[in-house]
Design a protein around this motif. Structure first.
Motif, PDB file in Angstrom:
ATOM      1  N   HIS A  53       8.784   0.662  10.631  1.00 46.98           N
ATOM      2  CA  HIS A  53       7.618   0.132  10.083  1.00 46.98           C
ATOM      3  C   HIS A  53       6.441   0.922  11.183  1.00 46.98           C
ATOM      4  O   HIS A  53       5.884   1.191  11.681  1.00 46.98           O
ATOM      5  CB  HIS A  53       7.202  -0.959   9.711  1.00 46.98           C
ATOM      6  CG  HIS A  53       5.787  -0.684   8.366  1.00 46.98           C
ATOM      7  ND1 HIS A  53       4.815  -1.065   9.566  1.00 46.98           N
ATOM      8  CD2 HIS A  53       5.867  -0.200   7.729  1.00 46.98           C
ATOM      9  CE1 HIS A  53       3.807  -1.071   8.349  1.00 46.98           C
ATOM     10  NE2 HIS A  53       4.335  -0.008   7.121  1.00 46.98           N
TER      11      HIS A  53
ATOM     12  N   ALA B 150      -2.831  -1.162   9.511  1.00 45.59           N
ATOM     13  CA  ALA B 150      -3.021  -2.798  10.371  1.00 45.59           C
ATOM     14  C   ALA B 150      -2.750  -3.690   8.546  1.00 45.59           C
ATOM     15  O   ALA B 150      -2.383  -4.578   8.310  1.00 45.59           O
ATOM     16  CB  ALA B 150      -3.317  -3.598  11.450  1.00 45.59           C
TER      17      ALA B 150
ATOM     18  N   ALA C 135       2.816   0.903  11.001  1.00 47.63           N
ATOM     19  CA  ALA C 135       1.644   0.455  10.716  1.00 47.63           C
ATOM     20  C   ALA C 135       0.432   1.977  11.245  1.00 47.63           C
ATOM     21  O   ALA C 135       0.017   1.513  12.124  1.00 47.63           O
ATOM     22  CB  ALA C 135       1.632  -0.321  11.985  1.00 47.63           C
TER      23      ALA C 135
ATOM     24  N   ASP D 102       5.518  -5.673   7.525  1.00 50.19           N
ATOM     25  CA  ASP D 102       6.553  -6.927   9.447  1.00 50.19           C
ATOM     26  C   ASP D 102       7.679  -6.271   9.322  1.00 50.19           C
ATOM     27  O   ASP D 102       8.289  -6.832  10.661  1.00 50.19           O
ATOM     28  CB  ASP D 102       5.257  -7.361   9.369  1.00 50.19           C
ATOM     29  CG  ASP D 102       3.973  -7.002   9.393  1.00 50.19           C
ATOM     30  OD1 ASP D 102       3.783  -6.262  10.066  1.00 50.19           O
ATOM     31  OD2 ASP D 102       3.119  -7.442   9.290  1.00 50.19           O
ATOM     32  N   GLN D 103       8.019  -6.585   8.702  1.00 45.49           N
ATOM     33  CA  GLN D 103       9.361  -7.386   8.462  1.00 45.49           C
ATOM     34  C   GLN D 103      10.246  -6.081   8.558  1.00 45.49           C
ATOM     35  O   GLN D 103      12.107  -5.756   8.201  1.00 45.49           O
ATOM     36  CB  GLN D 103      10.608  -8.098   7.180  1.00 45.49           C
ATOM     37  CG  GLN D 103       9.193  -9.677   7.265  1.00 45.49           C
ATOM     38  CD  GLN D 103       9.546 -10.235   8.802  1.00 45.49           C
ATOM     39  OE1 GLN D 103      11.327 -10.222   9.257  1.00 45.49           O
ATOM     40  NE2 GLN D 103       8.682 -10.735   8.898  1.00 45.49           N
TER      41      GLN D 103
ATOM     42  N   ASP E  23       7.604  -6.853   2.614  1.00 49.73           N
ATOM     43  CA  ASP E  23       6.797  -7.435   3.419  1.00 49.73           C
ATOM     44  C   ASP E  23       6.538  -6.565   4.873  1.00 49.73           C
ATOM     45  O   ASP E  23       7.722  -6.312   5.016  1.00 49.73           O
ATOM     46  CB  ASP E  23       6.816  -8.690   4.820  1.00 49.73           C
ATOM     47  CG  ASP E  23       6.226  -9.253   5.572  1.00 49.73           C
ATOM     48  OD1 ASP E  23       5.406  -8.462   5.920  1.00 49.73           O
ATOM     49  OD2 ASP E  23       6.355 -10.372   5.434  1.00 49.73           O
TER      50      ASP E  23
ATOM     51  N   ARG F 274       0.594  -4.793   3.517  1.00 45.80           N
ATOM     52  CA  ARG F 274       1.132  -5.288   4.278  1.00 45.80           C
ATOM     53  C   ARG F 274       2.235  -5.232   3.001  1.00 45.80           C
ATOM     54  O   ARG F 274       3.672  -6.127   3.457  1.00 45.80           O
ATOM     55  CB  ARG F 274       0.457  -7.098   3.595  1.00 45.80           C
ATOM     56  CG  ARG F 274      -0.459  -7.640   4.319  1.00 45.80           C
ATOM     57  CD  ARG F 274      -0.288  -7.580   5.542  1.00 45.80           C
ATOM     58  NE  ARG F 274       0.272  -8.542   6.167  1.00 45.80           N
ATOM     59  CZ  ARG F 274       0.210 -10.162   5.469  1.00 45.80           C
ATOM     60  NH1 ARG F 274      -0.875 -10.650   5.543  1.00 45.80           N
ATOM     61  NH2 ARG F 274       1.443 -10.702   5.735  1.00 45.80           N
TER      62      ARG F 274
END
Length: 160
Positions: A106, A111, A108, A101-102, A99, A114
């Motif tokens: 990161h 968007a 981006a 976003d974790q 993931d 994932r």
């Protein structure tokens, strides 16, 4: 080899990789230009697996610079230790990120990304000359199977 891939329908991920390896050897085997081979490897992986984004960042000076890729436009330059690509390059190891976003720091670029796998690319002398970056639009898309076979493909790239 004609510049076309042959992929049977209904294969598991591992079966796809096993089918792709000899085709990659044939596709890259007689071409000494690293950039041309990066371009074809990106296209082959995108075609075989329909990943969201597949491409290379090359080490140029003190940063990673966008190289051949398949997918939407991407970040152009990445510093060492920044994002997944910069971290994999800095630590010289494969990173599997279930993931994005974790992942601390990161970047981006899109968007819709994932999950991600990033693998350092070495030349014949064993020097890291870039990274292979693959993004998926789904969570948890990558595992050790991907890491094993992608590393094998990168060894083919390094050997030509």
């Amino acid at each position: 080899m004609a510049e076309a891939l042959v992929m049977a329908q209904g294969l598991t991920k591992e079966e796809k990789y096993k089918s792709l390896i000899p085709q990659i050897k044939s596709l890259l085997g007689n071409e000494p230009d690293m950039i041309a081979n990066m371009a074809n490897l990106s296209a082959a992986l995108k075609q075989a697996f329909d990943f969201f984004w597949v491409g290379f960042y090359r080490v140029i000076g003190s940063e990673l610079v966008l190289g051949p890729f398949q997918g939407p436009v991407a970040c152009t330059r990445i510093r060492p230790g920044r994002g997944v690509c910069g971290t994999a390059w800095n630590e010289q190891k494969t990173l599997i990120v279930p993931d994005v976003d974790q992942f601390p720091g990161h970047i981006a670029c899109n968007a819709a990304s994932r999950s991600e796998i990033v693998i350092p690319v070495e030349n014949k002398e064993g020097n890291v000359v870039g990274v292979l970056d693959i993004d998926s639009s789904t969570l948890n898309a990558f595992d050790e199977t991907d890491a094993r076979y992608l590393n094998e493909m990168l060894q083919i790239l390094a050997d030509v």
